[in-house]
Design an enzyme around this catalytic site. Structure first.
Site, short mmCIF file in Angstrom:
data_model
loop_
_atom_site.label_atom_id
_atom_site.label_comp_id
_atom_site.label_asym_id
_atom_site.label_seq_id
_atom_site.Cartn_x
_atom_site.Cartn_y
_atom_site.Cartn_z
N CYS A 69 18.38 16.59 -4.05
CA CYS A 69 17.84 15.38 -4.70
C CYS A 69 18.25 15.23 -6.16
O CYS A 69 18.15 14.15 -6.70
CB CYS A 69 16.32 15.37 -4.57
SG CYS A 69 15.54 16.75 -5.42
N ASP A 102 17.09 22.27 -3.35
CA ASP A 102 16.51 21.70 -4.56
C ASP A 102 16.48 22.80 -5.61
O ASP A 102 16.69 23.98 -5.28
CB ASP A 102 15.09 21.17 -4.26
CG ASP A 102 14.46 20.43 -5.44
OD1 ASP A 102 15.18 20.08 -6.38
OD2 ASP A 102 13.23 20.23 -5.41
N GLN A 139 11.60 10.18 -2.09
CA GLN A 139 12.88 10.90 -2.02
C GLN A 139 13.21 11.26 -0.57
O GLN A 139 14.30 10.99 -0.07
CB GLN A 139 12.77 12.19 -2.86
CG GLN A 139 13.96 13.10 -2.76
CD GLN A 139 15.16 12.58 -3.51
OE1 GLN A 139 15.08 12.30 -4.70
NE2 GLN A 139 16.29 12.42 -2.84
N HIS A 157 7.15 14.63 -2.71
CA HIS A 157 8.11 13.64 -3.25
C HIS A 157 8.52 12.73 -2.08
O HIS A 157 9.65 12.74 -1.61
CB HIS A 157 9.31 14.38 -3.84
CG HIS A 157 10.15 13.53 -4.77
ND1 HIS A 157 9.85 12.22 -5.09
CD2 HIS A 157 11.30 13.82 -5.46
CE1 HIS A 157 10.76 11.76 -5.92
NE2 HIS A 157 11.65 12.69 -6.16
N ARG A 191 18.41 5.60 -2.58
CA ARG A 191 16.99 5.48 -2.93
C ARG A 191 16.63 4.03 -3.25
O ARG A 191 15.52 3.59 -2.96
CB ARG A 191 16.67 6.41 -4.09
CG ARG A 191 16.82 7.85 -3.61
CD ARG A 191 16.18 8.83 -4.50
NE ARG A 191 14.78 8.55 -4.72
CZ ARG A 191 14.09 9.08 -5.71
NH1 ARG A 191 14.67 9.92 -6.53
NH2 ARG A 191 12.80 8.81 -5.85
N ARG A 220 4.61 8.90 -11.41
CA ARG A 220 5.10 10.29 -11.32
C ARG A 220 4.12 11.12 -12.14
O ARG A 220 3.97 10.89 -13.34
CB ARG A 220 6.52 10.42 -11.87
CG ARG A 220 6.93 11.88 -12.04
CD ARG A 220 8.40 12.07 -12.26
NE ARG A 220 9.15 11.81 -11.05
CZ ARG A 220 10.43 12.15 -10.87
NH1 ARG A 220 11.08 12.77 -11.82
NH2 ARG A 220 11.04 11.87 -9.74
#
Ligand code: CP
Ligand code: NVA
Length: 309
Positions: free
Chosen positions: A267, A227, A138, A135, A293, A108
């Site tokens: 998310c 988001d 995700q 991402h 996930r 990340r």
């Protein structure tokens, strides 16, 4: 060996293969407890090295469980404890060491170029665990969640995004092109994806539509995604940006423009973009979404290590 950096770079048939494998694996471990290992332990003896340059709860936990359930193990590095972040060691040298000690590297990062730089020097796969521009783990997992709940191919559903034009949206746009689904994007004027993303959209025969009116974007939606308005990489005037998004709050009124059985995905972590009455309602599938996930990332790991059934 395969990398997992951006959905746009991965063939659609491979993305579908990952989702099919995830479904089989999820179904086959209904009676297993959280740390029990999948039959055959396909990643026995393998080590996933993870590094987070930014905060994470879900990605950290879900990759931890993903590799564990496949029979492997994980080690999380803190960037501030390495020589790399202090400038004392190059990405090239770090990558060579990681390749000798581990079997896959999940990063990340606060800089997209780092993913490419690591990729250049690693001899193990690299997985993007969120970057300023995407991402992918995700969103691939979210496609899984949508199809699982709606029991239909996402290509037959109306998908809406309400909110900032950020990394998560960029991956949703790539998914719209790969899985061929209709995507309506509702965001304020002057909030458009980057030129790179707009050119990517133009180059492909797409089903992507932009609206500055959130109600038009929500019309007839089967799924509404959102988001945080302020992302981790956002260097903006927070008060000013939030004021631009005032009209874009997801509340009961906005949801009423969508289909009756429309679901909300987000998310997490969240800001104030979704009213609690919606976020904590039956229409919200955010907790289920977070859990999925693990399942999809297991299949991403298998894909990267060329072990997909
Ligand atoms: N959704 C998500 O990636 O959450 P974390 O930032 O907690 O990993
Ligand atoms: N867009 C958010 C996603 C967090 C998982 C961010 O980059 O901070």
């Amino acid at each position: 060996m395969k990398h997992f950096i951006n959905l746009s770079e991965i063939p659609a048939k491979d993305l579908r293969k990952i989702l099919i494998d995830a479904k089989k694996r999820k179904n086959s471990r209904k009676k297993l407890s959280i740390l029990e290992i999948d039959k055959g332990a396909p990643l026995k003896g393998k080590l996933l090295i993870q590094m987070f340059e930014k905060s994470s709860l879900r990605t950290r936990l879900s990759f931890y469980l993903a590799i564990k359930q496949l029979g492997g193990s994980t080690l999380t590095l803190r960037p501030d404890e390495l020589h790399l972040s202090k400038g004392g060691e190059s990405i090239e040298d770090t990558a060579k060491i990681l390749s000798n000690f581990g079997n896959a590297f999940m990063l990340r990062t606060d800089n997209d170029k780092k993913l490419e730089e690591f990729k250049k020097y690693l001899s193990i796969p690299i997985i993007n665990g969120l970057s300023p521009s995407s991402h992918p783990s995700q969103i691939l997992s979210d496609i899984f969640t949508v199809e699982e709940i709606k029991k239909r191919s996402i290509s037959k559903l109306n998908i809406t995004w309400i909110g900032d034009t950020n990394n998560v949206l960029n991956s949703l746009i790539a998914a719209s092109i790969k899985f061929s689904f209709k995507l309506k994007i509702g965001s304020p004027k002057n909030y458009q994806p980057s030129n790179k993303i707009m050119n990517y959209i133009k180059r492909t025969k797409n089903k992507i539509f932009f609206y500055n009116d959130p109600f038009k974007a929500a019309e007839d939606a089967d799924v509404i995604f959102s988001d945080k308005v302020i992302s981790m990489n956002d260097k903006v005037n927070i008060k000013k940006k939030l004021s631009h998004f005032k009209k874009f709050k997801i509340n009961k009124k906005l949801m009423s423009y969508s289909k009756n059985n429309c679901i909300l995905l987000h998310c997490l972590p969240r800001g104030t973009e979704v009213d609690d009455k919606v976020f904590l309602s039956k229409q919200s599938k955010v907790w289920h979404q977070a859990q999925n996930r693990v399942h999809v990332q297991k299949s991403i790991l298998l894909y990267c290590l060329e072990k997909l059934r």
